[in-house]
Design a protein around this motif. Structure first.
Motif, PDB file in Angstrom:
ATOM      1  N   LEU A   1       0.863  -1.190   0.000  1.00 25.25           N
ATOM      2  CA  LEU A   1       0.000   0.000   0.000  1.00 25.25           C
ATOM      3  C   LEU A   1       0.896   1.236   0.000  1.00 25.25           C
ATOM      4  CD1 LEU A   1      -2.811  -1.102   2.502  1.00 25.25           C
ATOM      5  CD2 LEU A   1      -2.711  -1.360   0.022  1.00 25.25           C
ATOM      6  N   VAL A   2       1.840   1.225  -0.909  1.00 28.77           N
ATOM      7  CA  VAL A   2       2.783   2.338  -1.090  1.00 28.77           C
ATOM      8  C   VAL A   2       2.752   2.686  -2.573  1.00 28.77           C
ATOM      9  CG1 VAL A   2       4.246   1.712   0.856  1.00 28.77           C
ATOM     10  CG2 VAL A   2       4.741   0.737  -1.388  1.00 28.77           C
ATOM     11  N   ASP A   3       3.353   3.841  -2.921  1.00 32.30           N
ATOM     12  CA  ASP A   3       3.174   4.327  -4.286  1.00 32.30           C
ATOM     13  C   ASP A   3       4.134   3.719  -5.302  1.00 32.30           C
ATOM     14  OD1 ASP A   3       1.048   6.019  -3.640  1.00 32.30           O
ATOM     15  OD2 ASP A   3       2.414   7.540  -2.867  1.00 32.30           O
ATOM     16  N   GLY A   4       5.345   3.355  -4.884  1.00 32.56           N
ATOM     17  CA  GLY A   4       6.305   2.879  -5.877  1.00 32.56           C
ATOM     18  C   GLY A   4       7.569   2.354  -5.224  1.00 32.56           C
ATOM     19  N   GLY A   5       8.684   2.491  -5.952  1.00 32.86           N
ATOM     20  CA  GLY A   5       9.966   2.050  -5.426  1.00 32.86           C
ATOM     21  C   GLY A   5      10.148   0.549  -5.513  1.00 32.86           C
ATOM     22  N   LYS A   6      11.098   0.048  -4.717  1.00 32.25           N
ATOM     23  CA  LYS A   6      11.444  -1.372  -4.812  1.00 32.25           C
ATOM     24  C   LYS A   6      10.264  -2.316  -4.569  1.00 32.25           C
ATOM     25  CE  LYS A   6      16.370  -1.014  -3.955  1.00 32.25           C
ATOM     26  NZ  LYS A   6      17.504  -1.202  -3.041  1.00 32.25           N
ATOM     27  N   PRO A   7       9.383  -2.030  -3.581  1.00 39.06           N
ATOM     28  CA  PRO A   7       8.298  -3.000  -3.372  1.00 39.06           C
ATOM     29  C   PRO A   7       7.527  -3.289  -4.661  1.00 39.06           C
ATOM     30  CG  PRO A   7       8.349  -1.402  -1.582  1.00 39.06           C
ATOM     31  CD  PRO A   7       9.330  -0.928  -2.611  1.00 39.06           C
ATOM     32  N   TRP A   8       7.131  -2.244  -5.375  1.00 33.95           N
ATOM     33  CA  TRP A   8       6.354  -2.455  -6.604  1.00 33.95           C
ATOM     34  C   TRP A   8       7.209  -2.932  -7.762  1.00 33.95           C
ATOM     35  CZ3 TRP A   8       1.637  -3.498  -7.671  1.00 33.95           C
ATOM     36  CH2 TRP A   8       0.664  -3.204  -6.732  1.00 33.95           C
ATOM     37  N   HIS A   9       8.455  -2.465  -7.815  1.00 32.77           N
ATOM     38  CA  HIS A   9       9.357  -2.911  -8.882  1.00 32.77           C
ATOM     39  C   HIS A   9       9.462  -4.439  -8.876  1.00 32.77           C
ATOM     40  CE1 HIS A   9      12.990  -3.029 -11.406  1.00 32.77           C
ATOM     41  NE2 HIS A   9      13.427  -3.941 -10.544  1.00 32.77           N
ATOM     42  N   PHE A  10       9.698  -4.981  -7.675  1.00 36.98           N
ATOM     43  CA  PHE A  10       9.881  -6.437  -7.601  1.00 36.98           C
ATOM     44  C   PHE A  10       8.542  -7.173  -7.697  1.00 36.98           C
ATOM     45  CE2 PHE A  10      13.948  -5.028  -5.838  1.00 36.98           C
ATOM     46  CZ  PHE A  10      14.803  -5.803  -6.598  1.00 36.98           C
ATOM     47  N   LEU A  11       7.526  -6.622  -7.034  1.00 38.80           N
ATOM     48  CA  LEU A  11       6.233  -7.321  -7.040  1.00 38.80           C
ATOM     49  C   LEU A  11       5.719  -7.511  -8.474  1.00 38.80           C
ATOM     50  CD1 LEU A  11       3.925  -8.528  -5.378  1.00 38.80           C
ATOM     51  CD2 LEU A  11       2.837  -6.274  -5.410  1.00 38.80           C
ATOM     52  N   GLU A  12       5.793  -6.470  -9.271  1.00 40.71           N
ATOM     53  CA  GLU A  12       5.256  -6.585 -10.633  1.00 40.71           C
ATOM     54  C   GLU A  12       6.024  -7.614 -11.448  1.00 40.71           C
ATOM     55  OE1 GLU A  12       5.131  -2.458 -11.998  1.00 40.71           O
ATOM     56  OE2 GLU A  12       2.954  -2.513 -11.670  1.00 40.71           O
ATOM     57  N   ARG A  13       7.317  -7.665 -11.257  1.00 39.69           N
ATOM     58  CA  ARG A  13       8.113  -8.632 -12.025  1.00 39.69           C
ATOM     59  C   ARG A  13       7.860 -10.061 -11.548  1.00 39.69           C
ATOM     60  NH1 ARG A  13       9.692  -3.959 -12.439  1.00 39.69           N
ATOM     61  NH2 ARG A  13      10.858  -3.146 -14.217  1.00 39.69           N
ATOM     62  N   ILE A  14       7.785 -10.243 -10.229  1.00 34.94           N
ATOM     63  CA  ILE A  14       7.589 -11.592  -9.688  1.00 34.94           C
ATOM     64  C   ILE A  14       6.169 -12.089 -10.005  1.00 34.94           C
ATOM     65  CG2 ILE A  14       7.539 -12.938  -7.534  1.00 34.94           C
ATOM     66  CD1 ILE A  14       9.749 -10.947  -6.511  1.00 34.94           C
ATOM     67  N   ARG A  15       5.227 -11.140 -10.040  1.00 32.46           N
ATOM     68  CA  ARG A  15       3.834 -11.521 -10.332  1.00 32.46           C
ATOM     69  C   ARG A  15       3.701 -12.182 -11.706  1.00 32.46           C
ATOM     70  NH1 ARG A  15      -0.110 -13.501 -11.224  1.00 32.46           N
ATOM     71  NH2 ARG A  15      -2.283 -12.825 -11.038  1.00 32.46           N
ATOM     72  N   ARG A  16       4.586 -11.789 -12.645  1.00 35.51           N
ATOM     73  CA  ARG A  16       4.511 -12.377 -13.990  1.00 35.51           C
ATOM     74  C   ARG A  16       4.754 -13.879 -13.956  1.00 35.51           C
ATOM     75  NH1 ARG A  16       8.626  -7.907 -16.231  1.00 35.51           N
ATOM     76  NH2 ARG A  16       7.263  -6.104 -15.936  1.00 35.51           N
ATOM     77  N   ASP A  17       5.487 -14.346 -12.953  1.00 33.87           N
ATOM     78  CA  ASP A  17       5.853 -15.767 -12.896  1.00 33.87           C
ATOM     79  C   ASP A  17       5.050 -16.576 -11.895  1.00 33.87           C
ATOM     80  OD1 ASP A  17       7.855 -15.609 -14.830  1.00 33.87           O
ATOM     81  OD2 ASP A  17       9.304 -14.853 -13.375  1.00 33.87           O
ATOM     82  N   TYR A  18       4.324 -15.889 -10.988  1.00 36.75           N
ATOM     83  CA  TYR A  18       3.646 -16.643  -9.919  1.00 36.75           C
ATOM     84  C   TYR A  18       2.199 -16.194  -9.733  1.00 36.75           C
ATOM     85  CZ  TYR A  18       8.232 -18.249  -8.418  1.00 36.75           C
ATOM     86  OH  TYR A  18       9.459 -18.828  -8.370  1.00 36.75           O
ATOM     87  N   PRO A  19       1.281 -17.163  -9.599  1.00 40.73           N
ATOM     88  CA  PRO A  19      -0.043 -16.793  -9.075  1.00 40.73           C
ATOM     89  C   PRO A  19       0.144 -16.256  -7.663  1.00 40.73           C
ATOM     90  CG  PRO A  19       0.002 -19.070  -9.876  1.00 40.73           C
ATOM     91  CD  PRO A  19       1.423 -18.600  -9.823  1.00 40.73           C
ATOM     92  N   MET A  20      -0.724 -15.328  -7.266  1.00 38.63           N
ATOM     93  CA  MET A  20      -0.569 -14.734  -5.925  1.00 38.63           C
ATOM     94  C   MET A  20      -1.900 -14.660  -5.194  1.00 38.63           C
ATOM     95  SD  MET A  20       2.185 -11.663  -6.233  1.00 38.63           S
ATOM     96  CE  MET A  20       3.862 -11.989  -6.803  1.00 38.63           C
ATOM     97  N   VAL A  21      -1.801 -14.630  -3.871  1.00 46.30           N
ATOM     98  CA  VAL A  21      -2.943 -14.306  -3.017  1.00 46.30           C
ATOM     99  C   VAL A  21      -2.528 -13.148  -2.120  1.00 46.30           C
ATOM    100  CG1 VAL A  21      -3.878 -16.650  -3.073  1.00 46.30           C
ATOM    101  CG2 VAL A  21      -2.319 -16.002  -1.239  1.00 46.30           C
TER     102      VAL A  21
END
Lengths: 279, 256
Positions: A38-58
């Motif tokens: 629940l943040v606007d950007g930076g490393k959390p979103w950088h990594f989350l978006e890339r990892i999401r491409r490879d993994y289903p998430m909950v």
């Protein structure tokens, strides 16, 4: 009801971001802590978006406070909904608990008194969240260290009734059932047997600390043999259920967690091979 | 107020104050079965952990014991109103400034301001960085109304003490030996052009120029503000600032 994800997952933690970019084998899906994104950007979103491409998430939240007596936090709910739209998780969970009152957040998962009045309080709040998110809410049982004098029923009777009245689904934390069972002197198997199997979306496994008078749910060490045994009994009752390991402290290298997850996979495979053989 | 609401208030008060809760729990008179104490300890440990995460250099500067005492005092004075614990500690610098008992040196509040600014830039909104080449392509007629927007991550922090060398030394080595900073009012710029945060010191005129851009002023209005300041050659100063901001990667590409 079929699950849109299956198999064995882990909680995504920032110390493993780089490992998950390499999409290691042995992890079928990932659970994120909603509040961490629940943040606007930076490393959390950088990594989350890339990892999401490879993994289903909950998505798994810790501050909904579904049992709280303050009004539901609409700003937080809108943020959750936006995160849900961006991430497209298979489901979204939080805990059957309250986290604070009078606008404070104690950042803990505090148990509710198991009473008819609590049921009448929580059921409409679940309905409001489900209406807003447009999907069933998945709730998890918490570990607890106190039992209220006001309790009118056992925790599992409360949960069963809550699922029945609200249509919510369940994240069964086997370690939490075990920890609370030891702390309050009930048989964890009674709890597991009482939960409607069709409502269980997901299982959590984790480690806890053993103190002289209490077990404490710390998520900082490997799963203990008694919890593995209870997991086996849980699987026999529920059938194959998406299972993940939570580790929030003393986080080891990812390979160690994957090895522990393999134990869950092997146990599950052995149980269902045995079931097929018996059939 | 419902029975459930009163129960939650009493439980919360016990956690916050470290008190017993007569009549609320089974077994509560048994000292060995004081489950409330587990929640009391976990509450303080969790919030103190959040403060250590948000203020790593203040923690290193003070050491474990003094930082733990500061955390206890801050937690008691400023319980969390946030959904996410990530934001807990937002007023620590002001708390330090107003708490001589926790302030071995007044510059500690500035160290806290720097830690918090970096924490804020870390997960602020992303934006593509404006390049010198793009500015070079601006046509003459665009300049009078041209706006340059700082990155959303830019933090302008007013400091009283020259604490940056201490911050840098402790960031690189938790055991670094440091000397007391000098009193030297100035500004700190913190921003994040990519994934990693950057910072540098600045004088008040440059910080104010950036503030005007943050508030949406055009570059012409920014130049007027520079001219009103003490700059001896405002035009040259404005151009120097712009060149430096572009070199720093501190301005955002215009949104289309």
């Amino acid at each position: 009801m079929s699950n849109p994800i299956s198999g064995f997952g882990l909680g995504l933690r920032s110390s493993h971001y780089h490992d998950f970019l390499l999409a290691p084998r042995g992890v079928d899906w990932l659970e994120i802590i909603s509040e961490n994104y629940l943040v606007d950007g930076g490393k959390p979103w950088h990594f989350l978006e890339r990892i999401r491409r490879d993994y289903p998430m909950v998505m798994h939240g810790v501050s909904l406070s579904i049992g709280g007596t303050d009004p539901l936090d609409q700003t937080y709910l809108r943020q959750l909904k936006a995160l849900q739209q961006r991430l497209e998780p298979a489901w979204l969970s939080d805990h059957l608990c309250w986290t604070g009152t009078d606008s404070l957040n104690l950042h803990d998962l505090l148990p509710l008194p198991y009473t008819e009045a609590t049921l009448r309080h929580v059921v409409p709040r679940i309905a409001a969240v489900q209406d807003l998110l447009g999907r069933p809410l998945v709730l998890e049982n918490v570990s607890s260290y106190v039992a209220y004098r006001a309790d009118e029923m056992s925790e599992w009777e409360f949960v069963r009734e809550l699922i029945h009245r609200s249509g919510c689904e369940w994240l069964l934390d086997v370690n939490n059932v075990y920890v609370s069972g030891i702390n309050h002197g009930f048989d964890p198997r009674s709890y597991i047997e009482a939960i409607p199997a069709a409502a269980v979306r997901q299982i959590h496994l984790a480690g806890h600390e053993t103190h002289p008078d209490y077990l404490i749910d710390t998520h900082d060490q490997p799963i203990c043999p008694a919890v593995w045994a209870l997991y086996g009994e849980t699987l026999r009752r529920l059938g194959p259920t998406p299972t993940m390991i939570e580790r929030d402290d003393h986080i080891p290298p990812l390979a160690e967690l994957i090895a522990e997850l393999d134990l869950a996979r092997e146990q599950s495979q052995a149980i269902f091979a045995e079931c097929r053989h018996a059939a | 107020m419902t029975t459930l609401g009163r129960l939650q208030q009493r439980f919360q008060s016990a956690i916050l104050a470290g008190d017993r809760t007569p009549g609320l729990f089974i077994d509560e008179e048994n000292d060995r079965r004081n489950g409330v104490a587990i929640y009391q300890q976990a509450y303080r440990a969790r919030l103190a952990g959040a403060l250590r995460d948000n203020y790593p250099v203040v923690h290193r500067s003070m050491g474990d014991e003094a930082f733990a005492a500061l955390a206890d005092a801050y937690i008691a004075a400023s319980p969390s109103h946030f959904r996410s614990i990530r934001w807990f500690g937002d007023t620590l610098a002001d708390f330090l400034a107003g708490s001589p008992a926790h302030l071995p040196h007044p510059a500690l509040a500035d160290l806290a301001r720097m830690d918090w600014a970096l924490r804020g830039a870390f997960d602020a909104a992303d934006a593509p960085v404006l390049t010198s080449a793009e500015v070079g392509r601006l046509r003459a007629e665009q300049w009078p109304t041209q706006r340059f927007t700082p990155l959303p991550s830019l933090r302008l922090v007013e400091l009283a003490w020259r604490i940056e060398p201490i911050w840098k030394a402790l960031d690189e080595d938790p055991d670094a030996q440091t000397t007391a900073p000098v009193f030297d009012p100035h500004w700190l710029l913190v921003w994040r052009p990519g994934l990693d945060c950057l910072w540098r010191s600045a004088d008040a005129d440059e910080a104010k120029a950036l503030q005007t851009l943050q508030q949406g002023a055009s570059f012409a209005e920014c130049c007027a503000q520079i001219a009103d300041s003490a700059a001896s050659d405002p035009a040259a100063t404005a151009i120097d600032y712009l060149r430096r901001w572009l070199a720093d990667g501190l301005l955002a590409k215009a949104q289309r």
